[in-house]
Motif scaffolding. Structure first.
Motif, PDB file in Angstrom:
ATOM      1  N   MET A 191       0.827  -1.207   0.000  1.00 33.55           N
ATOM      2  CA  MET A 191       0.000   0.000   0.000  1.00 33.55           C
ATOM      3  C   MET A 191       0.866   1.264   0.000  1.00 33.55           C
ATOM      4  N   LEU A 192       1.911   1.257   0.803  1.00 35.53           N
ATOM      5  CA  LEU A 192       2.797   2.423   0.868  1.00 35.53           C
ATOM      6  C   LEU A 192       3.528   2.631  -0.459  1.00 35.53           C
ATOM      7  N   GLY A 193       3.977   1.550  -1.078  1.00 38.95           N
ATOM      8  CA  GLY A 193       4.653   1.646  -2.369  1.00 38.95           C
ATOM      9  C   GLY A 193       3.736   2.163  -3.459  1.00 38.95           C
ATOM     10  N   LEU A 194       2.505   1.659  -3.486  1.00 41.07           N
ATOM     11  CA  LEU A 194       1.541   2.149  -4.478  1.00 41.07           C
ATOM     12  C   LEU A 194       1.220   3.621  -4.249  1.00 41.07           C
ATOM     13  N   LEU A 195       1.088   4.001  -2.990  1.00 40.19           N
ATOM     14  CA  LEU A 195       0.818   5.397  -2.669  1.00 40.19           C
ATOM     15  C   LEU A 195       1.937   6.301  -3.184  1.00 40.19           C
ATOM     16  N   HIS A 196       3.180   5.907  -2.924  1.00 40.03           N
ATOM     17  CA  HIS A 196       4.315   6.698  -3.403  1.00 40.03           C
ATOM     18  C   HIS A 196       4.384   6.727  -4.929  1.00 40.03           C
ATOM     19  N   SER A 197       4.173   5.581  -5.559  1.00 40.63           N
ATOM     20  CA  SER A 197       4.250   5.522  -7.019  1.00 40.63           C
ATOM     21  C   SER A 197       3.220   6.428  -7.668  1.00 40.63           C
ATOM     22  N   PHE A 198       1.976   6.324  -7.234  1.00 42.72           N
ATOM     23  CA  PHE A 198       0.931   7.141  -7.846  1.00 42.72           C
ATOM     24  C   PHE A 198       1.077   8.618  -7.495  1.00 42.72           C
ATOM     25  N   TYR A 199       1.620   8.917  -6.325  1.00 45.38           N
ATOM     26  CA  TYR A 199       1.871  10.312  -5.970  1.00 45.38           C
ATOM     27  C   TYR A 199       2.880  10.936  -6.936  1.00 45.38           C
ATOM     28  N   PHE A 200       3.990  10.227  -7.168  1.00 45.48           N
ATOM     29  CA  PHE A 200       5.014  10.776  -8.054  1.00 45.48           C
ATOM     30  C   PHE A 200       4.553  10.792  -9.512  1.00 45.48           C
ATOM     31  N   ILE A 201       3.741   9.825  -9.915  1.00 44.41           N
ATOM     32  CA  ILE A 201       3.186   9.833 -11.265  1.00 44.41           C
ATOM     33  C   ILE A 201       2.297  11.064 -11.453  1.00 44.41           C
ATOM     34  N   SER A 202       1.504  11.389 -10.432  1.00 47.63           N
ATOM     35  CA  SER A 202       0.625  12.555 -10.552  1.00 47.63           C
ATOM     36  C   SER A 202       1.409  13.861 -10.574  1.00 47.63           C
ATOM     37  N   LYS A 203       2.559  13.900  -9.934  1.00 46.16           N
ATOM     38  CA  LYS A 203       3.380  15.113  -9.920  1.00 46.16           C
ATOM     39  C   LYS A 203       4.041  15.375 -11.277  1.00 46.16           C
ATOM     40  N   VAL A 204       4.278  14.328 -12.058  1.00 49.24           N
ATOM     41  CA  VAL A 204       4.964  14.467 -13.342  1.00 49.24           C
ATOM     42  C   VAL A 204       3.998  14.893 -14.447  1.00 49.24           C
ATOM     43  N   ASN A 205       2.706  14.709 -14.257  1.00 46.69           N
ATOM     44  CA  ASN A 205       1.685  15.031 -15.261  1.00 46.69           C
ATOM     45  C   ASN A 205       1.853  14.220 -16.542  1.00 46.69           C
ATOM     46  N   GLY A 206       2.057  12.979 -16.407  1.00 53.05           N
ATOM     47  CA  GLY A 206       2.240  12.103 -17.563  1.00 53.05           C
ATOM     48  C   GLY A 206       3.572  11.403 -17.433  1.00 53.05           C
ATOM     49  N   ILE A 207       3.585  10.170 -17.792  1.00 53.56           N
ATOM     50  CA  ILE A 207       4.802   9.387 -17.584  1.00 53.56           C
ATOM     51  C   ILE A 207       4.923   8.350 -18.692  1.00 53.56           C
ATOM     52  N   ALA A 208       6.126   8.003 -18.994  1.00 53.42           N
ATOM     53  CA  ALA A 208       6.373   6.962 -19.997  1.00 53.42           C
ATOM     54  C   ALA A 208       5.971   5.600 -19.434  1.00 53.42           C
ATOM     55  N   ASN A 209       5.468   4.730 -20.292  1.00 52.45           N
ATOM     56  CA  ASN A 209       5.019   3.412 -19.836  1.00 52.45           C
ATOM     57  C   ASN A 209       6.126   2.607 -19.179  1.00 52.45           C
ATOM     58  N   ASN A 210       7.350   2.686 -19.703  1.00 56.85           N
ATOM     59  CA  ASN A 210       8.430   1.890 -19.109  1.00 56.85           C
ATOM     60  C   ASN A 210       8.735   2.347 -17.688  1.00 56.85           C
ATOM     61  N   LEU A 211       8.607   3.646 -17.396  1.00 57.06           N
ATOM     62  CA  LEU A 211       8.808   4.123 -16.030  1.00 57.06           C
ATOM     63  C   LEU A 211       7.667   3.681 -15.117  1.00 57.06           C
ATOM     64  N   LEU A 212       6.467   3.717 -15.640  1.00 57.95           N
ATOM     65  CA  LEU A 212       5.306   3.298 -14.860  1.00 57.95           C
ATOM     66  C   LEU A 212       5.408   1.827 -14.478  1.00 57.95           C
ATOM     67  N   PHE A 213       5.666   0.984 -15.459  1.00 57.30           N
ATOM     68  CA  PHE A 213       5.718  -0.451 -15.176  1.00 57.30           C
ATOM     69  C   PHE A 213       6.945  -0.818 -14.354  1.00 57.30           C
ATOM     70  N   GLY A 214       8.052  -0.127 -14.567  1.00 60.74           N
ATOM     71  CA  GLY A 214       9.241  -0.363 -13.740  1.00 60.74           C
ATOM     72  C   GLY A 214       8.991   0.005 -12.291  1.00 60.74           C
ATOM     73  N   GLY A 215       8.309   1.111 -12.065  1.00 61.32           N
ATOM     74  CA  GLY A 215       7.978   1.526 -10.701  1.00 61.32           C
ATOM     75  C   GLY A 215       7.013   0.569 -10.034  1.00 61.32           C
ATOM     76  N   LEU A 216       6.010   0.134 -10.774  1.00 63.03           N
ATOM     77  CA  LEU A 216       5.051  -0.807 -10.199  1.00 63.03           C
ATOM     78  C   LEU A 216       5.698  -2.167  -9.931  1.00 63.03           C
ATOM     79  N   ALA A 217       6.663  -2.557 -10.754  1.00 68.02           N
ATOM     80  CA  ALA A 217       7.380  -3.809 -10.496  1.00 68.02           C
ATOM     81  C   ALA A 217       8.172  -3.711  -9.197  1.00 68.02           C
ATOM     82  N   ASN A 218       8.791  -2.566  -8.943  1.00 70.49           N
ATOM     83  CA  ASN A 218       9.537  -2.380  -7.698  1.00 70.49           C
ATOM     84  C   ASN A 218       8.609  -2.344  -6.492  1.00 70.49           C
TER      85      ASN A 218
END
Length: 117
Positions: free
Chosen positions: A64-91
């Protein structure tokens, strides 16, 4: 292609990885104690079962904490490349996976030892 074990352990959330390995170390200590003193087997099994429960709770919390951090930083970037998104979710999923593996190992260690008479 597989993720190397060193990457698996290094990319998890360090504080949760340390806590989970501490739980595993305590369980191994209780297991050795259980082998030496079979009269205390039930009490030690209860303690190890508590470690299993806490390992699963820590895994869920890290997820839950990891997902919270991932989605928080994704929202701060205003769009993200798919490879960064999936790499972050894998971590994000690494630490809960490790927690479930450790919980299974502890559960195996907490099985009663049958005494041969």
């Amino acid at each position: 292609m597989r993720m190397p074990l060193s990457d698996f352990l290094a990319n998890g959330d360090l504080k949760f990885v340390i806590i989970l390995f501490l739980f595993l170390s305590i369980a191994i200590y209780y297991f050795v104690k259980k082998i030496i003193n079979k009269e205390q087997q039930e009490r030690l099994n209860l303690k190890m079962n508590k470690l299993v429960t806490w390992s699963i709770f820590m895994s869920a919390f890290s997820l839950m904490l990891g997902l919270l951090h991932s989605f928080y930083f994704i929202s701060k970037v205003n769009g993200i490349a798919n490879n960064l998104l999936f790499g972050g979710l894998a971590n994000v999923i690494i630490t809960p996976t490790l927690g479930i593996i450790i919980a299974m190992i502890i559960k195996l260690l907490s099985t009663p030892i049958s005494s041969k008479k």
